[in-house]
Design a protein around this motif. Structure first.
Motif, PDB file in Angstrom:
ATOM      1  N   THR A 174       0.003  12.366  -5.507  1.00  0.00           N
ATOM      2  CA  THR A 174      -1.636  12.353  -5.112  1.00  0.00           C
ATOM      3  C   THR A 174      -2.346  11.628  -6.341  1.00  0.00           C
ATOM      4  O   THR A 174      -3.754  11.197  -5.898  1.00  0.00           O
ATOM      5  CB  THR A 174      -2.044  13.891  -5.689  1.00  0.00           C
TER       6      THR A 174
ATOM      7  N   LYS B 251       0.948  -1.228  -0.037  1.00  0.00           N
ATOM      8  CA  LYS B 251      -0.019  -0.095  -0.066  1.00  0.00           C
ATOM      9  C   LYS B 251       1.070   1.261  -0.137  1.00  0.00           C
ATOM     10  O   LYS B 251       1.722   1.315   0.944  1.00  0.00           O
ATOM     11  CB  LYS B 251      -0.812  -0.030   1.232  1.00  0.00           C
TER      12      LYS B 251
ATOM     13  N   ASP C 235      -0.342   4.431  -0.301  1.00  0.00           N
ATOM     14  CA  ASP C 235      -0.851   5.991  -0.059  1.00  0.00           C
ATOM     15  C   ASP C 235      -0.331   6.568   1.143  1.00  0.00           C
ATOM     16  O   ASP C 235      -0.118   7.591   1.160  1.00  0.00           O
ATOM     17  CB  ASP C 235      -2.319   5.647  -0.070  1.00  0.00           C
TER      18      ASP C 235
END
Length: 157
Positions: free
Chosen positions: A91, A58, A60
């Motif tokens: 982003t 992950k 993010d």
């Protein structure tokens, strides 16, 4: 779970599958078509995709920390015009596939429980820790553990 096609060469399996589909009246029509078939540059063998499980990280959380570091001034991007690229990359972040099917590299630190299957696994730093975690999770002391064969993406290891 290949049924009647288990153990057959892929070309033989395709021919048999087509015969079985025709025998069961599952085919509608046959149209000849041209298809580009990728081949190995070295030996000329046909290259086919192999669907396999992949490990992802992950990203993010890491991206958020990196964005915040620039926003807070802890990291300065030079020249400053590249800030826009930095923000665009981070982003629009996606999870990172770290699995590589190579014979060299740092193996992914995952151990599967049992002689087959991938549903039950342990994440650990080494064999000893994997065994300790498996036993703590309720598996017997002589539990069979198999380490993931994939290696980490070069940039991740």
């Amino acid at each position: 779970n290949a049924g009647a096609y288990d153990g057959l060469d892929r070309f033989d399996a395709r021919s048999k599958l087509w015969e079985d589909m025709e025998a069961a009246a599952l085919t509608i029509k046959v149209d000849p078509h041209t298809q580009r078939v990728p081949r190995s540059q070295r030996g000329g063998e046909i290259i086919e995709p192999l669907v396999s499980s992949q490990w992802f990280v992950k990203a993010d959380g890491m991206a958020a920390k990196a964005l915040k570091a620039v926003e807070d001034g802890d990291i300065k991007i030079v020249p400053e015009r590249f800030n826009k690229i930095w923000y665009n990359w981070l982003t629009d972040i996606r999870d990172w596939c770290v699995s590589r099917q190579l014979w060299w590299g740092h193996r992914i630190p995952v151990w599967y429980v049992g002689e087959s299957g991938e549903a039950d696994y342990i994440v650990a730093r080494n064999d000893k820790e994997a065994r300790e975690r498996a036993i703590a999770a309720g598996h017997p002391d002589d539990v069979i553990l198999r380490q993931e064969e994939d290696v980490l993406d070069t940039w991740f290891s």
